[in-house]
Scaffold this motif. Sequence first.
Motif, PDB file in Angstrom:
ATOM      1  N   ALA A   1      41.758  33.785  47.251  1.00 30.42           N
ATOM      2  CA  ALA A   1      42.247  35.084  46.785  1.00 30.42           C
ATOM      3  C   ALA A   1      43.505  34.912  45.940  1.00 30.42           C
ATOM      4  O   ALA A   1      43.658  35.553  44.889  1.00 30.42           O
ATOM      5  CB  ALA A   1      42.517  36.004  47.970  1.00 30.42           C
ATOM      6  N   ILE A   2      44.402  34.048  46.371  1.00 29.55           N
ATOM      7  CA  ILE A   2      45.619  33.778  45.602  1.00 29.55           C
ATOM      8  C   ILE A   2      45.255  33.192  44.243  1.00 29.55           C
ATOM      9  O   ILE A   2      45.756  33.634  43.214  1.00 29.55           O
ATOM     10  CB  ILE A   2      46.555  32.833  46.388  1.00 29.55           C
ATOM     11  CG1 ILE A   2      47.187  33.583  47.569  1.00 29.55           C
ATOM     12  CG2 ILE A   2      47.628  32.221  45.482  1.00 29.55           C
ATOM     13  CD1 ILE A   2      47.940  32.693  48.535  1.00 29.55           C
ATOM     14  N   ASN A   3      44.377  32.209  44.253  1.00 33.25           N
ATOM     15  CA  ASN A   3      43.970  31.568  42.999  1.00 33.25           C
ATOM     16  C   ASN A   3      43.369  32.572  42.028  1.00 33.25           C
ATOM     17  O   ASN A   3      43.652  32.541  40.833  1.00 33.25           O
ATOM     18  CB  ASN A   3      42.967  30.451  43.260  1.00 33.25           C
ATOM     19  CG  ASN A   3      43.584  29.265  43.947  1.00 33.25           C
ATOM     20  OD1 ASN A   3      44.788  29.024  43.854  1.00 33.25           O
ATOM     21  ND2 ASN A   3      42.772  28.513  44.665  1.00 33.25           N
ATOM     22  N   THR A   4      42.548  33.461  42.517  1.00 30.81           N
ATOM     23  CA  THR A   4      41.859  34.424  41.669  1.00 30.81           C
ATOM     24  C   THR A   4      42.757  35.598  41.292  1.00 30.81           C
ATOM     25  O   THR A   4      42.989  35.869  40.121  1.00 30.81           O
ATOM     26  CB  THR A   4      40.596  34.949  42.379  1.00 30.81           C
ATOM     27  OG1 THR A   4      39.764  33.838  42.701  1.00 30.81           O
ATOM     28  CG2 THR A   4      39.836  35.931  41.506  1.00 30.81           C
ATOM     29  N   PHE A   5      43.276  36.280  42.289  1.00 28.96           N
ATOM     30  CA  PHE A   5      44.027  37.521  42.066  1.00 28.96           C
ATOM     31  C   PHE A   5      45.313  37.281  41.294  1.00 28.96           C
ATOM     32  O   PHE A   5      45.575  37.933  40.290  1.00 28.96           O
ATOM     33  CB  PHE A   5      44.318  38.188  43.409  1.00 28.96           C
ATOM     34  CG  PHE A   5      45.095  39.467  43.307  1.00 28.96           C
ATOM     35  CD1 PHE A   5      44.511  40.612  42.787  1.00 28.96           C
ATOM     36  CD2 PHE A   5      46.405  39.536  43.746  1.00 28.96           C
ATOM     37  CE1 PHE A   5      45.223  41.799  42.705  1.00 28.96           C
ATOM     38  CE2 PHE A   5      47.116  40.719  43.678  1.00 28.96           C
ATOM     39  CZ  PHE A   5      46.529  41.851  43.151  1.00 28.96           C
ATOM     40  N   PHE A   6      46.127  36.353  41.754  1.00 28.67           N
ATOM     41  CA  PHE A   6      47.407  36.142  41.090  1.00 28.67           C
ATOM     42  C   PHE A   6      47.218  35.530  39.712  1.00 28.67           C
ATOM     43  O   PHE A   6      47.932  35.861  38.778  1.00 28.67           O
ATOM     44  CB  PHE A   6      48.352  35.303  41.946  1.00 28.67           C
ATOM     45  CG  PHE A   6      48.838  36.028  43.183  1.00 28.67           C
ATOM     46  CD1 PHE A   6      49.263  37.353  43.122  1.00 28.67           C
ATOM     47  CD2 PHE A   6      48.862  35.395  44.406  1.00 28.67           C
ATOM     48  CE1 PHE A   6      49.708  38.027  44.245  1.00 28.67           C
ATOM     49  CE2 PHE A   6      49.308  36.058  45.536  1.00 28.67           C
ATOM     50  CZ  PHE A   6      49.732  37.376  45.456  1.00 28.67           C
ATOM     51  N   LYS A   7      46.252  34.648  39.552  1.00 28.97           N
ATOM     52  CA  LYS A   7      46.009  34.084  38.224  1.00 28.97           C
ATOM     53  C   LYS A   7      45.639  35.193  37.252  1.00 28.97           C
ATOM     54  O   LYS A   7      46.160  35.255  36.138  1.00 28.97           O
ATOM     55  CB  LYS A   7      44.901  33.026  38.270  1.00 28.97           C
ATOM     56  CG  LYS A   7      44.625  32.403  36.916  1.00 28.97           C
ATOM     57  CD  LYS A   7      43.535  31.363  36.989  1.00 28.97           C
ATOM     58  CE  LYS A   7      43.224  30.689  35.693  1.00 28.97           C
ATOM     59  NZ  LYS A   7      43.544  31.289  34.451  1.00 28.97           N
ATOM     60  N   GLU A   8      44.776  36.109  37.672  1.00 32.56           N
ATOM     61  CA  GLU A   8      44.401  37.233  36.811  1.00 32.56           C
ATOM     62  C   GLU A   8      45.608  38.105  36.486  1.00 32.56           C
ATOM     63  O   GLU A   8      45.804  38.511  35.357  1.00 32.56           O
ATOM     64  CB  GLU A   8      43.314  38.075  37.478  1.00 32.56           C
ATOM     65  CG  GLU A   8      41.962  37.396  37.529  1.00 32.56           C
ATOM     66  CD  GLU A   8      40.932  38.168  38.342  1.00 32.56           C
ATOM     67  OE1 GLU A   8      41.214  39.299  38.787  1.00 32.56           O
ATOM     68  OE2 GLU A   8      39.832  37.617  38.539  1.00 32.56           O
TER      69      GLU A   8
END
Length: 142
Positions: free
Chosen positions: A128-135
């Motif tokens: 979730a961190i990898n996906t959400f924060f990257k976006e």
Amino acid sequence: RKCWPVSSFAAVIQQLIERNISVLLLAGPADSERVNTILRRLAPLASAAMLKVLHNASLLEVAGGLQGCRGYLGNDSGITHLAAMLGVPTIALFGPTDPAIWSPVGPSVEVIQVPILEELSVDVIMEAINTFFKEMWDSTSG
């Protein structure tokens, strides 16, 4: 029941530090034992440059600290709501509380809910961190 296990938070913080991502850990009066446990687990990794702790800070100090963050991960709590309202990209962890009623409000909020927070894996949160924060970070940087 509303708090993700200390060992899970420690594992996420460890992975973030290993990726050279600094962490601000917020500790209120009720969090002393939990935070001390996290700090003991992270002692070999925790340089002052990579891990800052705000112990029993005023709400204004907490808000100031949050405004300097690029993302926030937290339990269903008042500080999670504050982070979201300040516009900090926020991942809010919900257990038995209904996020349809109690979800934080803000421009960049993702809620992850599981009936039993102890069953929520570190791998799910890291994804979730990898996906959400990257976006979130990608959309603000360009």
